[in-house]
Design a protein around this motif. Structure first.
Motif, PDB file in Angstrom:
ATOM      1  N   SER A 107      10.085   2.293 -32.809  1.00  9.38           N
ATOM      2  CA  SER A 107       9.312   3.304 -32.077  1.00  9.38           C
ATOM      3  C   SER A 107       8.242   3.951 -32.949  1.00  9.38           C
ATOM      4  CB  SER A 107      10.252   4.400 -31.538  1.00  9.38           C
ATOM      5  OG  SER A 107      10.946   5.028 -32.616  1.00  9.38           O
ATOM      6  N   ARG A 108       7.926   3.336 -34.087  1.00  6.94           N
ATOM      7  CA  ARG A 108       6.976   3.918 -35.024  1.00  6.94           C
ATOM      8  C   ARG A 108       5.708   3.072 -35.104  1.00  6.94           C
ATOM      9  NH1 ARG A 108       9.120   7.487 -38.956  1.00  6.94           N
ATOM     10  NH2 ARG A 108      11.332   7.942 -38.580  1.00  6.94           N
ATOM     11  N   ASP A 109       4.596   3.737 -35.272  1.00 11.55           N
ATOM     12  CA  ASP A 109       3.333   3.045 -35.544  1.00 11.55           C
ATOM     13  C   ASP A 109       3.121   3.075 -37.058  1.00 11.55           C
ATOM     14  OD1 ASP A 109       0.869   1.816 -35.346  1.00 11.55           O
ATOM     15  OD2 ASP A 109      -0.196   3.692 -35.002  1.00 11.55           O
ATOM     16  N   CYS A 110       3.485   2.004 -37.739  1.00 14.45           N
ATOM     17  CA  CYS A 110       3.419   1.975 -39.200  1.00 14.45           C
ATOM     18  C   CYS A 110       3.021   0.573 -39.662  1.00 14.45           C
ATOM     19  CB  CYS A 110       4.758   2.380 -39.814  1.00 14.45           C
ATOM     20  SG  CYS A 110       6.151   1.364 -39.264  1.00 14.45           S
ATOM     21  N   VAL A 111       2.593   0.488 -40.914  1.00 13.02           N
ATOM     22  CA  VAL A 111       2.123  -0.781 -41.449  1.00 13.02           C
ATOM     23  C   VAL A 111       3.252  -1.811 -41.532  1.00 13.02           C
ATOM     24  CG1 VAL A 111       2.518  -0.236 -43.901  1.00 13.02           C
ATOM     25  CG2 VAL A 111       0.658  -1.795 -43.261  1.00 13.02           C
ATOM     26  N   GLU A 112       4.488  -1.324 -41.621  1.00 14.70           N
ATOM     27  CA  GLU A 112       5.631  -2.248 -41.705  1.00 14.70           C
ATOM     28  C   GLU A 112       5.759  -3.109 -40.455  1.00 14.70           C
ATOM     29  OE1 GLU A 112       6.021   0.438 -44.941  1.00 14.70           O
ATOM     30  OE2 GLU A 112       5.731   0.873 -42.795  1.00 14.70           O
ATOM     31  N   GLN A 113       5.232  -2.637 -39.330  1.00 12.19           N
ATOM     32  CA  GLN A 113       5.220  -3.474 -38.125  1.00 12.19           C
ATOM     33  C   GLN A 113       4.467  -4.776 -38.396  1.00 12.19           C
ATOM     34  OE1 GLN A 113       6.777  -3.128 -35.359  1.00 12.19           O
ATOM     35  NE2 GLN A 113       7.147  -0.952 -34.934  1.00 12.19           N
ATOM     36  N   GLY A 114       3.394  -4.678 -39.145  1.00 20.63           N
ATOM     37  CA  GLY A 114       2.631  -5.875 -39.495  1.00 20.63           C
ATOM     38  C   GLY A 114       3.384  -6.778 -40.448  1.00 20.63           C
ATOM     39  N   ALA A 141      -2.717  -9.246 -39.289  1.00 21.97           N
ATOM     40  CA  ALA A 141      -3.977  -8.925 -39.956  1.00 21.97           C
ATOM     41  C   ALA A 141      -4.609  -7.673 -39.357  1.00 21.97           C
ATOM     42  CB  ALA A 141      -4.934 -10.108 -39.856  1.00 21.97           C
ATOM     43  N   ALA A 142      -4.528  -7.535 -38.044  1.00 21.43           N
ATOM     44  CA  ALA A 142      -5.097  -6.359 -37.389  1.00 21.43           C
ATOM     45  C   ALA A 142      -4.381  -5.083 -37.830  1.00 21.43           C
ATOM     46  CB  ALA A 142      -5.008  -6.519 -35.869  1.00 21.43           C
ATOM     47  N   VAL A 143      -3.048  -5.151 -37.944  1.00 15.92           N
ATOM     48  CA  VAL A 143      -2.286  -3.990 -38.423  1.00 15.92           C
ATOM     49  C   VAL A 143      -2.689  -3.664 -39.860  1.00 15.92           C
ATOM     50  CG1 VAL A 143       0.014  -3.118 -38.989  1.00 15.92           C
ATOM     51  CG2 VAL A 143      -0.335  -4.436 -36.893  1.00 15.92           C
ATOM     52  N   GLY A 144      -2.804  -4.700 -40.699  1.00 12.18           N
ATOM     53  CA  GLY A 144      -3.186  -4.480 -42.084  1.00 12.18           C
ATOM     54  C   GLY A 144      -4.555  -3.843 -42.214  1.00 12.18           C
ATOM     55  N   GLN A 145      -5.489  -4.280 -41.402  1.00 13.41           N
ATOM     56  CA  GLN A 145      -6.834  -3.700 -41.441  1.00 13.41           C
ATOM     57  C   GLN A 145      -6.821  -2.239 -40.982  1.00 13.41           C
ATOM     58  OE1 GLN A 145      -8.844  -6.815 -39.075  1.00 13.41           O
ATOM     59  NE2 GLN A 145     -10.176  -7.156 -40.834  1.00 13.41           N
ATOM     60  N   ARG A 146      -6.017  -1.962 -39.972  1.00 13.47           N
ATOM     61  CA  ARG A 146      -5.971  -0.591 -39.445  1.00 13.47           C
ATOM     62  C   ARG A 146      -5.405   0.388 -40.466  1.00 13.47           C
ATOM     63  NH1 ARG A 146      -2.313   1.682 -35.766  1.00 13.47           N
ATOM     64  NH2 ARG A 146      -1.341  -0.341 -35.400  1.00 13.47           N
ATOM     65  N   PHE A 147      -4.438  -0.094 -41.271  1.00  6.34           N
ATOM     66  CA  PHE A 147      -3.815   0.777 -42.272  1.00  6.34           C
ATOM     67  C   PHE A 147      -4.410   0.582 -43.671  1.00  6.34           C
ATOM     68  CE2 PHE A 147      -0.608   0.948 -38.953  1.00  6.34           C
ATOM     69  CZ  PHE A 147      -0.175   2.269 -39.022  1.00  6.34           C
ATOM     70  N   GLY A 148      -5.387  -0.302 -43.796  1.00  8.09           N
ATOM     71  CA  GLY A 148      -6.014  -0.514 -45.091  1.00  8.09           C
ATOM     72  C   GLY A 148      -5.079  -1.107 -46.128  1.00  8.09           C
ATOM     73  N   ASP A 149      -4.205  -2.016 -45.725  1.00 11.14           N
ATOM     74  CA  ASP A 149      -3.231  -2.634 -46.628  1.00 11.14           C
ATOM     75  C   ASP A 149      -3.726  -4.024 -47.032  1.00 11.14           C
ATOM     76  OD1 ASP A 149      -0.869  -4.156 -47.555  1.00 11.14           O
ATOM     77  OD2 ASP A 149       0.260  -2.382 -46.915  1.00 11.14           O
ATOM     78  N   ALA A 150      -4.221  -4.149 -48.256  1.00 11.88           N
ATOM     79  CA  ALA A 150      -4.819  -5.410 -48.714  1.00 11.88           C
ATOM     80  C   ALA A 150      -3.799  -6.535 -48.779  1.00 11.88           C
ATOM     81  CB  ALA A 150      -5.464  -5.209 -50.087  1.00 11.88           C
ATOM     82  N   ASP A 151      -2.568  -6.235 -49.221  1.00  6.10           N
ATOM     83  CA  ASP A 151      -1.533  -7.277 -49.288  1.00  6.10           C
ATOM     84  C   ASP A 151      -1.289  -7.900 -47.915  1.00  6.10           C
ATOM     85  OD1 ASP A 151      -1.109  -7.035 -51.992  1.00  6.10           O
ATOM     86  OD2 ASP A 151       0.724  -5.842 -51.821  1.00  6.10           O
ATOM     87  N   LEU A 152      -1.113  -7.052 -46.930  1.00  3.44           N
ATOM     88  CA  LEU A 152      -0.810  -7.537 -45.584  1.00  3.44           C
ATOM     89  C   LEU A 152      -1.979  -8.334 -45.014  1.00  3.44           C
ATOM     90  CD1 LEU A 152       0.932  -7.715 -43.082  1.00  3.44           C
ATOM     91  CD2 LEU A 152       0.166  -5.417 -42.427  1.00  3.44           C
ATOM     92  N   VAL A 153      -3.195  -7.828 -45.194  1.00  5.07           N
ATOM     93  CA  VAL A 153      -4.366  -8.532 -44.659  1.00  5.07           C
ATOM     94  C   VAL A 153      -4.493  -9.911 -45.290  1.00  5.07           C
ATOM     95  CG1 VAL A 153      -6.878  -8.553 -44.525  1.00  5.07           C
ATOM     96  CG2 VAL A 153      -5.636  -6.435 -44.060  1.00  5.07           C
ATOM     97  N   ALA A 154      -4.389  -9.994 -46.619  1.00  9.04           N
ATOM     98  CA  ALA A 154      -4.557 -11.281 -47.309  1.00  9.04           C
ATOM     99  C   ALA A 154      -3.471 -12.268 -46.913  1.00  9.04           C
ATOM    100  CB  ALA A 154      -4.564 -11.068 -48.815  1.00  9.04           C
TER     101      ALA A 154
END
Length: 539
Positions: A107-114, A141-154
């Motif tokens: 139920s959370r909007d967080c980068v871990e969802q990505g 990738a969309a979640v990573g971009q929204r939270f600015g998480d380079a590891d997740l995006v790459a």
């Protein structure tokens, strides 16, 4: 404790992983580390090969965050526990951790969802569902971009690229892999993600035979590993990739040395050596003619979980065990459905079939290889397909048709910087020249190939060239294995039609073989060919 803790943090920033691990461990013994410093300790444990310690630290971090009510960070630790379990092939444990992580943040909007989408994309890739893998990776990738998480995006971008490769969209897939690698090279990613992406991207490039990219990224991985002498987590894989590139480039002693280092480079715990390193040892030893050592290396590769093919089948052929070689390579090819894997097996299949005069089977496999080369569209596969086509046409008695693909293959191997393959093509071109009565050019081709084989230490190829030279000097015609087979049936009194039926070939093909035989023997008739064969003990 503060001094020890600061020493550990400073060593971590310098990437002195063993020193950091020791100092952080001492600080942890004095007083339990907090969430951030536990992550540093876990990273050091992973990079220095302390797998069990890494798992224990992650479990502590998970429960510590749960107790503190930080469900997102607890889910992040669960993600890593799931990922490492997947890498160990412990699917049940991985699924359990992923399920727990999912409930913690449902139920959370967080980068871990990505992050939780990454194992899902990997699962879809394992199931050969490229479309579903691409969709999951795109959402990550969309979640990573929204939270600015380079590891997740790459990581998500690289999974998108692999999914496109799996669907056959090679150029677009490679472009996404390049984008992920750029983030790794420029230091934008955490240490563990940097190593994981390096290794995965290079594996993907090797899979589609993108040799130039594999060379480029392997060089970058080597530089990254050399800057961190304490690191064991990725150095074994790096050594294997370096050895593969060195083998392609013809630096066989260096390749063998790197593969041997990879076999012996183990972590302080019980991490297994990379099975691919043993297979690569076997490949180089086979090419050098060290049959017994190659056989042992292939067996070690099998022991550690690597199918030692097609090398073992080629080794059986080199031992003169053609029936066993044919049975082995047929089994492997028939059991393989992945087009990229088939593309790597088919050249060996064709070579083994031709060694046993099964030209029809070789020709069918060659047609498939050509189709794969067109679909995948990488230089190495085009070179392999042209090489195979020339060999098949020559074995089938059509030397004139063999010239064009062999010349094309030679030029491509030269441009790619693969001297051994280029030299083997020159041997075939020499055979073409002899078949067409051009002994002078044949000598040039054989001489150039011999120089390369000597430089490489390719003893079996030198022995085969010596046999050709001996046959040429004795003025015995260089008949192909198929032509010798046809000559035996001519000597047995069979007609072209009956020979075609027995060999499962067209009568037109047999007519061409008979014409070639008469030309090479310099005789006017079938009866004269039979007499010549018996007089000169051609069979």
């Amino acid at each position: 404790m503060l001094d020890t803790l600061e020493q550990g943090r400073a060593a971590y920033r310098r990437r002195a992983w063993n020193e950091a691990y020791g100092a952080l461990s001492l600080a942890d013994q004095a007083r339990s580390l907090d969430h951030d410093d536990l992550e540093l300790l876990g990273t050091c444990a992973y990079l220095t090969g302390r797998d069990q310690d890494f798992q224990r630290v992650l479990e502590r971090a998970h429960h510590l965050n749960l107790s503190a009510g930080n469900q997102a960070r607890a889910a992040r630790a669960a993600f890593w526990l799931a990922l490492t379990a997947l890498l160990r092939s412990d699917k049940g444990i991985a699924t359990g951790w992923l399920s727990r992580a999912g409930r913690l943040i449902e139920s959370r909007d967080c980068v871990e969802q990505g992050y939780l989408l990454l194992p899902l994309a990997e699962q879809h890739l394992a199931e050969r569902n490229g479309a579903a893998a691409h969709a999951a990776a795109s959402r990550a990738a969309a979640v990573g971009q929204r939270f600015g998480d380079a590891d997740l995006v790459a990581c998500a971008r690289h999974l998108q690229g692999r999914a496109l490769l799996d669907k056959g969209t090679v150029n677009a897939g490679l472009a996404l892999l390049d984008e992920a690698m750029l983030a790794a090279m420029t230091g934008e990613l955490s240490p563990i993600f940097t190593g994981l992406i390096y290794c995965s991207v290079i594996d993907a490039c090797q899979k589609v035979c993108a040799l130039s990219r594999a060379r480029e990224w392997t060089a970058a991985l080597s530089k990254w590993c050399e800057q961190q002498p304490d690191m064991l987590a990725f150095t074994g894989t790096c050594l294997v990739h370096r050895a593969e590139i060195l083998e392609f480039e013809g630096a066989w002693p260096d390749a063998l040395s790197e593969a041997t280092r990879a076999c012996g480079r183990r972590a302080p715990t019980d991490r297994r050596p990379p099975a691919a390193a043993f297979y690569l040892q076997g490949e180089i030893l086979r090419l050098q003619g060290n049959i017994s050592a190659a056989e042992e290396a292939y067996h070690n590769a099998s022991r550690w979980g690597c199918e030692p093919q097609p090398g073992l089948a080629l080794l059986l052929m080199a031992q003169g065990r053609w029936d066993a070689a044919c049975a082995t390579i047929r089994r492997v090819v028939n059991a393989t459905t992945d087009p990229f894997e088939r593309a790597k097996l088919l050249p060996a299949y064709i070579e083994i079939m031709l060694s046993g005069s099964a030209v029809k089977d070789a020709s069918s496999a060659c047609a498939e290889l050509e189709e794969l080369a067109e679909n995948i569209d990488t230089d190495v596969l085009h070179a392999l397909a042209a090489h195979a086509r020339g060999a098949v046409e020559l074995a089938d008695g059509d030397a004139r048709t063999a010239i064009a693909p062999l010349r094309r293959a030679f030029q491509m191997w030269q441009q790619l910087g693969v001297p051994y393959a280029a030299a083997r093509v020159r041997v075939l071109l020499g055979g073409v020249c002899l078949s067409l009565g051009d002994a002078e050019t044949a000598g040039l081709e054989f001489g150039a190939a011999r120089a390369v084989f000597r430089q490489l230490g390719a003893v079996p190829d030198l022995v085969r060239l010596d046999a050709i030279d001996k046959q040429t000097r004795s003025h015995r015609p260089l008949l192909t294995s198929r032509e010798l087979q046809v000559l035996r049936l001519i000597a047995a009194g069979k007609t072209n039609k009956s020979i075609a039926c027995e060999l499962s070939l067209s009568e037109r093909t047999i007519d061409r073989h008979v014409s070639n035989i008469l030309t090479k023997l310099g005789v006017p008739s079938r009866a004269a060919a039979t007499a010549y064969a018996y007089d000169h003990k051609l069979f």
